[in-house]
Design an enzyme around this catalytic site. Sequence first.
Site, mmCIF file in Angstrom:
data_model
loop_
_atom_site.group_PDB
_atom_site.id
_atom_site.type_symbol
_atom_site.label_atom_id
_atom_site.label_comp_id
_atom_site.label_asym_id
_atom_site.label_seq_id
_atom_site.Cartn_x
_atom_site.Cartn_y
_atom_site.Cartn_z
ATOM 1 N N ALA A 12 -13.305 -3.877 47.537
ATOM 2 C CA ALA A 12 -14.228 -3.976 48.699
ATOM 3 C C ALA A 12 -14.419 -3.267 50.237
ATOM 4 O O ALA A 12 -15.160 -2.375 50.483
ATOM 5 C CB ALA A 12 -14.477 -5.710 49.019
ATOM 6 N N GLU A 34 -5.704 4.705 46.076
ATOM 7 C CA GLU A 34 -5.861 3.956 45.715
ATOM 8 C C GLU A 34 -4.797 3.041 44.595
ATOM 9 O O GLU A 34 -4.248 4.621 44.260
ATOM 10 C CB GLU A 34 -6.543 3.250 44.660
ATOM 11 C CG GLU A 34 -7.195 2.638 44.002
ATOM 12 C CD GLU A 34 -6.213 0.621 44.128
ATOM 13 O OE1 GLU A 34 -7.129 0.823 46.026
ATOM 14 O OE2 GLU A 34 -5.516 0.137 44.082
ATOM 15 N N ALA A 42 -14.842 -6.377 41.133
ATOM 16 C CA ALA A 42 -15.648 -8.163 40.829
ATOM 17 C C ALA A 42 -13.956 -8.531 40.917
ATOM 18 O O ALA A 42 -14.233 -9.485 39.584
ATOM 19 C CB ALA A 42 -16.616 -8.596 40.294
ATOM 20 N N CYS A 44 -14.130 -12.109 41.653
ATOM 21 C CA CYS A 44 -14.757 -12.937 41.585
ATOM 22 C C CYS A 44 -14.945 -13.453 39.801
ATOM 23 O O CYS A 44 -15.716 -14.534 39.560
ATOM 24 C CB CYS A 44 -15.264 -13.431 42.490
ATOM 25 S SG CYS A 44 -14.780 -12.795 44.294
ATOM 26 N N ARG A 71 -20.261 10.445 46.558
ATOM 27 C CA ARG A 71 -20.725 10.025 47.855
ATOM 28 C C ARG A 71 -20.206 10.386 49.445
ATOM 29 O O ARG A 71 -20.007 10.636 49.958
ATOM 30 C CB ARG A 71 -20.629 8.859 48.637
ATOM 31 C CG ARG A 71 -21.527 7.202 47.688
ATOM 32 C CD ARG A 71 -20.998 6.366 47.603
ATOM 33 N NE ARG A 71 -21.815 5.565 47.367
ATOM 34 C CZ ARG A 71 -21.480 3.526 47.030
ATOM 35 N NH1 ARG A 71 -20.401 2.905 47.874
ATOM 36 N NH2 ARG A 71 -22.815 2.905 46.613
ATOM 37 N N VAL A 81 0.243 4.523 49.447
ATOM 38 C CA VAL A 81 0.536 4.674 50.945
ATOM 39 C C VAL A 81 2.136 4.082 50.750
ATOM 40 O O VAL A 81 2.097 3.219 51.030
ATOM 41 C CB VAL A 81 -0.098 4.589 51.664
ATOM 42 C CG1 VAL A 81 -0.032 4.998 53.059
ATOM 43 C CG2 VAL A 81 -1.889 5.882 51.365
ATOM 44 N N ASP A 315 -8.968 -8.391 52.518
ATOM 45 C CA ASP A 315 -8.471 -9.756 51.987
ATOM 46 C C ASP A 315 -6.702 -9.671 53.066
ATOM 47 O O ASP A 315 -5.570 -10.124 52.620
ATOM 48 C CB ASP A 315 -7.976 -9.895 50.931
ATOM 49 C CG ASP A 315 -8.839 -10.539 49.876
ATOM 50 O OD1 ASP A 315 -9.707 -10.539 50.050
ATOM 51 O OD2 ASP A 315 -8.585 -10.516 48.634
ATOM 52 N N ASN A 337 -16.561 -7.133 52.381
ATOM 53 C CA ASN A 337 -17.639 -5.879 53.027
ATOM 54 C C ASN A 337 -17.807 -5.897 53.892
ATOM 55 O O ASN A 337 -17.750 -4.428 54.033
ATOM 56 C CB ASN A 337 -18.587 -6.499 51.546
ATOM 57 C CG ASN A 337 -18.533 -5.717 49.640
ATOM 58 O OD1 ASN A 337 -18.428 -5.252 49.928
ATOM 59 N ND2 ASN A 337 -17.637 -7.820 49.098
#
Lengths: 501, 501
Positions: A12, A34, A42, A44, A71, A81, A315, A337
Site C-alpha cells: 500500500a 519488493e 488487500a 484486510c 504507470r 533490499v 506499517d 495509502n
Amino acid sequence: MPDPFVVVGGDAAGLSAASKAKREAPERDVVVFEKGRWISYAHCGTPYFVEGVVETLDDLLSLSPDEVEERGVDLRREHEVTGVNTDARTVGVDGPDGQFEQPYSDLLVATGAHAVTSPIEGHELDAALPMHGLDNAAATRALLMDPDADHLAAVGGEEYVDRERVERCGALEPPETVAIVGGGYVGVEMAEAFSAHDLDVHLFQRPSHVLESFGDPIAERVEETLRDHGVTLHLDTEVARLVDDTGASTGDGRVAGLECAGGTTLECELALVGIGVRPNTHLLEDTPVALGESGAVAVDDFGATNVDGVYAAGDCAEMTHAVTGESTWVPLGLTANRAGRAVGTTVARTDHDAGDNGDGSGHGGVSPADREPVGSIAGTAVTKAFDMEVGRSGITDLDEARSYGFDPVKETITTRSRSGYYPGAAETTVTLVADRDSERLLGGAIAGTDRAAVRIDTVATALEAETTVGDLERTDLAYAPPFSPVWDPILTAAKVLRGSL
Amino acid sequence: MPDPFVVVGGDAAGLSAASKAKREAPERDVVVFEKGRWISYAHCGTPYFVEGVVETLDDLLSLSPDEVEERGVDLRREHEVTGVNTDARTVGVDGPDGQFEQPYSDLLVATGAHAVTSPIEGHELDAALPMHGLDNAAATRALLMDPDADHLAAVGGEEYVDRERVERCGALEPPETVAIVGGGYVGVEMAEAFSAHDLDVHLFQRPSHVLESFGDPIAERVEETLRDHGVTLHLDTEVARLVDDTGASTGDGRVAGLECAGGTTLECELALVGIGVRPNTHLLEDTPVALGESGAVAVDDFGATNVDGVYAAGDCAEMTHAVTGESTWVPLGLTANRAGRAVGTTVARTDHDAGDNGDGSGHGGVSPADREPVGSIAGTAVTKAFDMEVGRSGITDLDEARSYGFDPVKETITTRSRSGYYPGAAETTVTLVADRDSERLLGGAIAGTDRAAVRIDTVATALEAETTVGDLERTDLAYAPPFSPVWDPILTAAKVLRGSL
C-alpha cells in the site's frame, strides 16, 4: 537527472508513493523493490477470502505488476533490499540475477510489518498458521478443502502464490475443530470465517475481552454475537503451546491440540495464531535512521526520517496521533495509502539540482510549503462479527488517557439506531471519552447491527477537529426515521457524557 | 415565586423545553399551551405511516399527555394562545372553558410551521390533501382503504385524531392514480409510500429535479430509482389547479384530475400537495418581537428574541448557519429538539428574583455563562427513495455560496461503497463544495444504496468544525472491506476536490 526515487516494499504505502511520484513528476525515475512475489494486496480482505465471501486471491490484488509498469514505475519483484548506505545514498539489493548497489535520490522505506508468534511454542507444526499475509490465507483455505480438490485453482493467485505450500496444506485432512489464538480484529473476523465452514471454532484471548482497544462494553456485544453463532470463547486464557498428536511442540507433525498456561487443553486440527504484529525495521539496523519509542521508524509530519532523503511510511512507520499529538504506531491500511501518497507528492516536488534549500529542514530541494503532510491518525478501526458491526477511534482507555495528562471521563449508552416506530431499529452501544477540564473529546467506540460501524466516522472527524463534547452534542447530524432517531446515538452519548463532566 | 415559564406549542421544541426546564428547576411552574389535540408527534414518520411500515398513528407519538404531566409540566391541549403582551408579560389564551390571561416570567414561542397550498387552485376539494401533520396523514391512509373497513381502528390515534375527517375520507372510493405535487423530501417519501399500495404514482415538480437542495447528481440517482419503481416523474412541470369531475376547482366535489401550466393534464383520484412550509408567526404580529429576513422569528445564539424573556425555537424560528454564520430558516426535527432543550436549560437557570443581571444582554436574571447555546445548523438532511439513500449538509449550490462571498468549487465523484472484492459494494455518488481561497469545506451531498445516508454525518461534523478540504482528505475515517474502500467515498471526493482548488 537525479538518481531514482527508490521505494522498498510493493504494498500500500510503497506503491501509493511510487504511483503518485511518477504521476506528478513523470521525468523522475521511480524504482520499487519488493522482496516477495505479491504486490498491492488487500490484507484486510484475507478473512473474507478464508470465509469464501471473496472467491480467489486474485480478487484481493488491487494492482497487477503490469498495471504498475504501465504507470511508468520500474517494479522489481523478488528483489530484497539488504542494506542502506545513507552517506552514499545507495541501497544494496539481492535479486534473482545477483546482488547490486542501487543509488537513490530519495528513499522510501515501506517494509510493512510481520506477525509475531513468540512466545507460543509449536507454531511451526503443520496446520499451525500465522494470521498474516496472502500465502498464509491461501494455506488456510487449502486446508479447509477436500484433499482431492484442485487447491491451486480454487485459491487463485496463480502467478504469486506459494504453490508448494498450498498443495502441502491442501493434502491434509480438513479440520473439524479450529483454534484461533488472539482476539484482535483479525481473530474475530477469522471466527466468523471458520464458522461459515461449519467448523467447531474456539477463540483464545489472553486479556479478559476480545477487541481490547474497543473497550469492554463494545467487546461484550461482540462476544455475545460470537457465542450466539456457536463460537467458544476462552477469555483470560493464555495459550502456551501447540502440540502434535504425541504432545510435542517441535518436529514435523501436524498440530493436534493446544495447551494453555492455566491447564486448559483443546484438541484441534488447525491453529491460527494472531497475537500481534511488529514493524519491519531490520533493514535500518545499521543506519543512522532513528526508530521511535514504539520500535517503528520515527518520522516528521511529512513522513521524513531524521536522515536527509529517507522517508518511511505504512506499517513500518510511526504517525502522529490526532488526540495526543505524540508519535504512535497503529498499522492500518488507510494510513499506509495516505502516507505513501503524501511522500510520493513531496518527493515529486523535490528538486535535487537545487541542492539544500537552506531552511534547516534537513531535506534539501523542497521548500516547506511544497511538502505534503501525511496527516495524523486517530486509530480509527472498524470490523464486524457476523451482523455485529463495531468501530473505535481515538483514546478510549482511561489509563492511556491519563498517561497523556488528560483527566478522562467515560460514558457508555445503549440506544436505538432508528426512530423507535420504524422497523429495524437496533440497540446501538456508544462509548465516548472526554477530558474533564478542556471538555475535549478524546475517543469513542460503537457497536450495533444497524449501520453502526460507519457512524464512528463522526467521532473520527470530531477528533481530528479537536471538538469539545458540547460542540459534538450540538452537531447537526442527519435525522430521518429509517436511519437515526432524532438524536443520533452519538449525540445521545455526547449529551450524557457532557452531563458527567 | 416567579410567574410560570409559558410555552406556546406542544411539539418537539416546546415539550423539549418544558421537560428540560422542569427537570433542571423543579420548583418552577411550567405551562404548555397547545392549540390542537396532538402533542409530541413524529412528523417525519408520516410517510412511513401512509406506506404502512408504521402501523398506527399511536406509534408516532413520542410522549402521551399523561407522560408530560408526570414530568410535572402543566399541559393544556386545545388551548390556543391568541396574543402576547410583552410589557405586561402575559399571553391571552382561548381554551375550552373560555378566554383568560396567563402571566409568564419567560415565554417560549414554539408554534411550528404550516403547509403552503397557494397558488394551486382546488386544494380544498375532497381527496386533495396537504402533506403536513397527523390528521392529513390519517385522512390519506383512510382514503387508501376499502370504504367498508374500520378506518378509525386502523389509523389509530383514537384520542386525538379528527374522527369525522377520517370517516369522511375513508368513505371515498380508494384512488387508482395519485398525484404528488412537490418533489421535496416528503414528496419523494410519499412516492415510495403510495407505490407500496400499488397505485399509479405521478410526481410533479416545478424545478427540473426533485430534492433541489441535494444538487442535480444526487437528484438524478433518486429520479432513476423512482422511475425504476414505476413512479412517473413530471419535472419542470408546474401544477396550476386541481379539478373535480366537472373541471371545477371550487365546490364540494372530489378531485378527479389536475391541470398544469404547460397544458399537461392527469386524471387522478387523490392529490397530495407539498410545495412548501412557512413559519407560524401570526401570534407575534402586533408585538415588538422581531422576525428575521426569512420571515421566521429572529433569535440570538441562545434562542432569545429581541424582547426580554421571550424565546423562540423550532420550526417557527431562525438558526445560525454553521457555514455562513448568518441567520437561516431550515425547519427540521433535530433542530427543534436541540433548540428547545437549550432554551429550557437557560430558562431553568434564570433567577427572576435577582432582577436584571446588568450585563446588557437584555435578558435579566441569567448570566451569559449560564445560558445554553442552541448551536448552529448545517441544513443536514437525509431521506430515501426505496433503497436509494441520500444525504446533504451545508451549502452545495454554487450561486448560494457566491451570495455569501465564497468562491465555490464543486466536484462530484461516483465510487464504490466497499472494497471492490467484497460483495454488496454499491456505486456511491458524492458531491463536495469548497471555497477556493480558504479551502474551507462548504457543503456536501451523497447518494447510494449501501449505508450512504449516515456517511453525510462526516460532512456535517467537518462543516461544524470549519474543516479545510485538505484536513478532510487526511481524516482518519474507518476502513474495513464490508463497510468502505480504503479511501472512503467522502475521502475520495475530498481528494478530487482538493485537486481542483
